[in-house]
Design an enzyme around this catalytic site. Structure first.
Site, PDB file in Angstrom:
ATOM      1  N   GLN A 176       0.845  -1.208   0.000  1.00 27.31           N
ATOM      2  CA  GLN A 176       0.000   0.000   0.000  1.00 27.31           C
ATOM      3  C   GLN A 176       0.871   1.246   0.000  1.00 27.31           C
ATOM      4  O   GLN A 176       0.604   2.206  -0.730  1.00 27.31           O
ATOM      5  CB  GLN A 176      -0.949  -0.023   1.199  1.00 27.31           C
ATOM      6  CG  GLN A 176      -1.980  -1.139   1.099  1.00 27.31           C
ATOM      7  CD  GLN A 176      -2.889  -1.235   2.310  1.00 27.31           C
ATOM      8  OE1 GLN A 176      -2.815  -0.430   3.225  1.00 27.31           O
ATOM      9  NE2 GLN A 176      -3.759  -2.233   2.303  1.00 27.31           N
ATOM     10  N   ASP A 327      -2.217 -11.599   4.400  1.00 22.88           N
ATOM     11  CA  ASP A 327      -3.616 -11.629   4.847  1.00 22.88           C
ATOM     12  C   ASP A 327      -4.089 -13.045   5.178  1.00 22.88           C
ATOM     13  O   ASP A 327      -5.216 -13.234   5.644  1.00 22.88           O
ATOM     14  CB  ASP A 327      -4.533 -11.026   3.773  1.00 22.88           C
ATOM     15  CG  ASP A 327      -4.238  -9.542   3.563  1.00 22.88           C
ATOM     16  OD1 ASP A 327      -3.645  -8.917   4.463  1.00 22.88           O
ATOM     17  OD2 ASP A 327      -4.594  -9.025   2.487  1.00 22.88           O
ATOM     18  N   LYS A 354      -3.633  -4.202  10.902  1.00 23.35           N
ATOM     19  CA  LYS A 354      -4.633  -4.491   9.862  1.00 23.35           C
ATOM     20  C   LYS A 354      -6.017  -4.070  10.375  1.00 23.35           C
ATOM     21  O   LYS A 354      -6.118  -3.273  11.285  1.00 23.35           O
ATOM     22  CB  LYS A 354      -4.584  -5.974   9.496  1.00 23.35           C
ATOM     23  CG  LYS A 354      -3.244  -6.427   8.922  1.00 23.35           C
ATOM     24  CD  LYS A 354      -2.956  -5.777   7.580  1.00 23.35           C
ATOM     25  CE  LYS A 354      -1.625  -6.238   7.001  1.00 23.35           C
ATOM     26  NZ  LYS A 354      -1.282  -5.514   5.789  1.00 23.35           N
TER      27      LYS A 354
HETATM   28  O1  S3P Z   1      -1.724  -3.341  -1.736  1.00 18.70           O
HETATM   29  C1  S3P Z   1      -2.697  -4.066  -1.448  1.00 18.70           C
HETATM   30  O2  S3P Z   1      -3.655  -4.250  -2.217  1.00 18.70           O
HETATM   31  C2  S3P Z   1      -2.689  -4.737  -0.130  1.00 18.70           C
HETATM   32  C3  S3P Z   1      -1.528  -4.763   0.611  1.00 18.70           C
HETATM   33  C4  S3P Z   1      -1.429  -5.392   1.936  1.00 18.70           C
HETATM   34  O3  S3P Z   1      -1.381  -4.371   2.908  1.00 18.70           O
HETATM   35  P1  S3P Z   1      -0.008  -3.645   3.370  1.00 18.70           P
HETATM   36  O4  S3P Z   1       0.531  -2.881   2.252  1.00 18.70           O
HETATM   37  O5  S3P Z   1      -0.438  -2.741   4.504  1.00 18.70           O
HETATM   38  O6  S3P Z   1       0.880  -4.761   3.835  1.00 18.70           O
HETATM   39  C5  S3P Z   1      -2.609  -6.309   2.235  1.00 18.70           C
HETATM   40  O7  S3P Z   1      -2.622  -6.617   3.606  1.00 18.70           O
HETATM   41  C6  S3P Z   1      -3.924  -5.691   1.812  1.00 18.70           C
HETATM   42  O8  S3P Z   1      -4.990  -6.557   2.054  1.00 18.70           O
HETATM   43  C7  S3P Z   1      -3.930  -5.365   0.343  1.00 18.70           C
HETATM   44  C1  PEP Z   2      -5.624  -5.927   5.231  1.00 21.18           C
HETATM   45  C2  PEP Z   2      -6.653  -6.047   4.390  1.00 21.18           C
HETATM   46  O1  PEP Z   2      -7.223  -5.042   3.664  1.00 21.18           O
HETATM   47  P1  PEP Z   2      -7.063  -3.461   3.747  1.00 21.18           P
HETATM   48  O2  PEP Z   2      -5.681  -3.147   4.262  1.00 21.18           O
HETATM   49  O3  PEP Z   2      -7.294  -2.995   2.358  1.00 21.18           O
HETATM   50  O4  PEP Z   2      -8.126  -2.943   4.679  1.00 21.18           O
HETATM   51  C3  PEP Z   2      -7.255  -7.379   4.127  1.00 21.18           C
HETATM   52  O5  PEP Z   2      -8.103  -7.452   3.228  1.00 21.18           O
HETATM   53  O6  PEP Z   2      -6.930  -8.374   4.813  1.00 21.18           O
END
Ligand code: S3P
Ligand code: PEP
Length: 451
Positions: A176, A327, A354
């Site tokens: 992210q 996740d 999370k």
């Molecule tokens: O880039 C993405 O679509 C995601 C990145 C992950 O989060 P982080 O970047 O906080 O690890 C994951 O846990 C989330 O469900 C989706």
């Molecule tokens: C961490 C998750 O999503 P988000 O960070 O987009 O809320 C997830 O889907 O497990």
């Protein structure tokens, strides 16, 4: 919670083997990006197989608020007419990203180098999550933000009027954060550089290149990746098919492995190597998992997965695997309760930020179901009870976290007594079809008072 804010308690109980085909919905990460990148492109983007979960629907609404024309044209079929890089309009109202960390963080990146302001908020879970990890790198481009203490939402972000490209080394493994920086870099002149210490999911890089951005990504000798993005490209709308979500597939897969006599087939699951950590771990645990018909769909590798009931054994999950199964730890921890011996998961500190503190939520949930666990700041150990499995009989607090709810309902399908979760409402954020899909396989998950 339901749309009306009332918790929806659910109970899962053992009722015999799970059998049949599980058609998993579109990948959540790719779905958010398809809408956002479509909105930043000129012309029309047509999306097939979009995940119509609440998280993604909130992103669709946000893209309309920033000026894109977003239209649902059929089941999972969406059209986005974008405004081009730097073309976002200032939203008239607050942008509510609901439960979605991905939504709010990527959208903040996408607007950070355009001279507009937006106020972002979310539900009680999202308002607890750290946003400083996004606003700090965005400030390097010239964006300004003001949020609650600790960088929490609600937060107002004002994009840079004269953005400068940046070079940024991520302090944590986060797709992210990486994506927010790359999206901000789109409207900065020159090259934006992102260095990630550990490789995380690479959908942003793959998809931006598909929309016409110039981007180079190289593996670093010490691990991780270096990504160079050339700013101010003209992105062009395209047609894309969203692959099926491996993080959602994890629930029926783990259910089939722990419910005696089960065999479940899951066609066309995304097998991007940055997402397959759970498959590798389950195979090390002795899972009978077959990957068939390996092929490419929508620019991503995919395969059909066949999962059969298996005698699992505990393993040590190496910390470097964390980004590729991030996740999936909650459902792995539940499956580990049915393994012989202990399973140790290390290097998972990110789970604490999370939708809930997932180390704590999983540990308390397993204890409520009669399983012994140990936790540290960044690890979790589950003492498996073998195929005789988890005693169950408990009610698990889900803290507005879809993955905690689904993981424990999966556990309830194989445990000696039923397992209840206090609120299954958030399942709709990522996997609205979870209950009917599991019911078609033979699972009993009902809306009933906690056991
Ligand atoms: O880039 C993405 O679509 C995601 C990145 C992950 O989060 P982080 O970047 O906080 O690890 C994951 O846990 C989330 O469900 C989706
Ligand atoms: C961490 C998750 O999503 P988000 O960070 O987009 O809320 C997830 O889907 O497990």
């Amino acid at each position: 919670m339901s749309a009306h804010g009332q918790p929806i308690p659910l109970t899962a109980r053992a009722r015999g083997p799970l059998r049949g085909e599980a058609v998993i919905p579109g990948d959540k990460s790719v779905s958010h990006r398809a809408l956002i990148f479509g909105a930043l492109s000129l012309g029309e983007t047509r999306i097939a197989g979009l995940l119509e979960g609440q998280d993604v629907l909130d992103t669709a609404r946000a893209m309309a608020a920033f000026g894109a024309q977003v239209e649902r044209t059929g089941e999972g079929a969406w059209s986005v007419r974008g405004v081009g890089v730097g073309g976002f309009a200032e939203p008239e109202d607050v942008i509510d990203c609901g439960n979605s960390g991905t939504g709010v963080r990527l959208i903040m990146g996408a607007m950070a180098t355009t001279a507009i302001s937006a106020c972002f908020t979310g539900d009680a879970s999202l308002r607890k999550r750290p946003m400083g990890r996004i606003t700090e790198p965005l400030a390097l481009f010239g964006a300004e933000s003001r949020g609650r203490r600790g960088g929490r939402l609600p937060l107002v972000l004002t994009g840079a009027a004269d953005p400068v490209p940046v070079s940024y080394r991520l302090p944590m493994a986060s797709a992210q954060v990486k994506s927010a920086v790359l999206l901000a870099g789109l409207n900065a002149p020159g090259i934006t550089e992102v260095i990630e210490p550990e490789a995380t999911r690479d959908h942003t890089e793959r998809m931006l290149a598909g929309f016409g951005a110039t981007l180079e990504s190289e593996a670093l000798p010490e691990g991780g990746r270096r990504i160079l993005l050339t700013g101010q490209p003209e992105l062009t709308g395209r047609t894309l098919a969203v692959p099926r979500d491996p993080s959602s597939a994890a629930f029926p897969i783990c259910a089939a492995l722990i419910v005696e006599g089960s065999e479940v087939r899951l066609p066309g699951i995304a097998m991007n190597p940055t997402r397959t950590g759970l498959i590798a771990t389950l195979q090390e645990m002795g899972a009978d998992l077959a990957l068939e018909n390996a092929r490419e769909e929508g620019g991503e590798p995919t395969a059909d997965v066949v999962a059969r009931f298996s005698a699992l054994r505990g393993v040590e999950v190496p910390p470097e695997r964390a980004p590729s199964m991030i996740d999936e730890y909650p459902v792995l921890a539940v499956a580990a309760a049915f393994a012989e011996g202990k399973t140790v998961m290390r290097g998972i500190g990110e789970l604490r930020v999370k939708e809930s503190d997932r180390i704590d939520a999983v540990a308390r949930g397993l204890e409520a179901c009669g399983v012994q666990v140990e936790e540290t700041e960044d690890s979790l150990t589950v003492h498996g009870l073998g195929a005789g499995g988890m005693p169950g009989g408990g009610t698990v607090a889900t803290h507005l976290d879809h993955r905690i709810a689904m993981s424990f309902l999966v556990g309830g399908l194989a445990s000696r007594r039923p397992v209840s979760v206090d609120d299954g409402g958030p399942i709709a954020t990522s996997f609205p079809d979870f209950r009917p899909l599991m019911a078609r396989l033979g699972a009993e998950i009902g809306e009933m008072a906690p056991a």
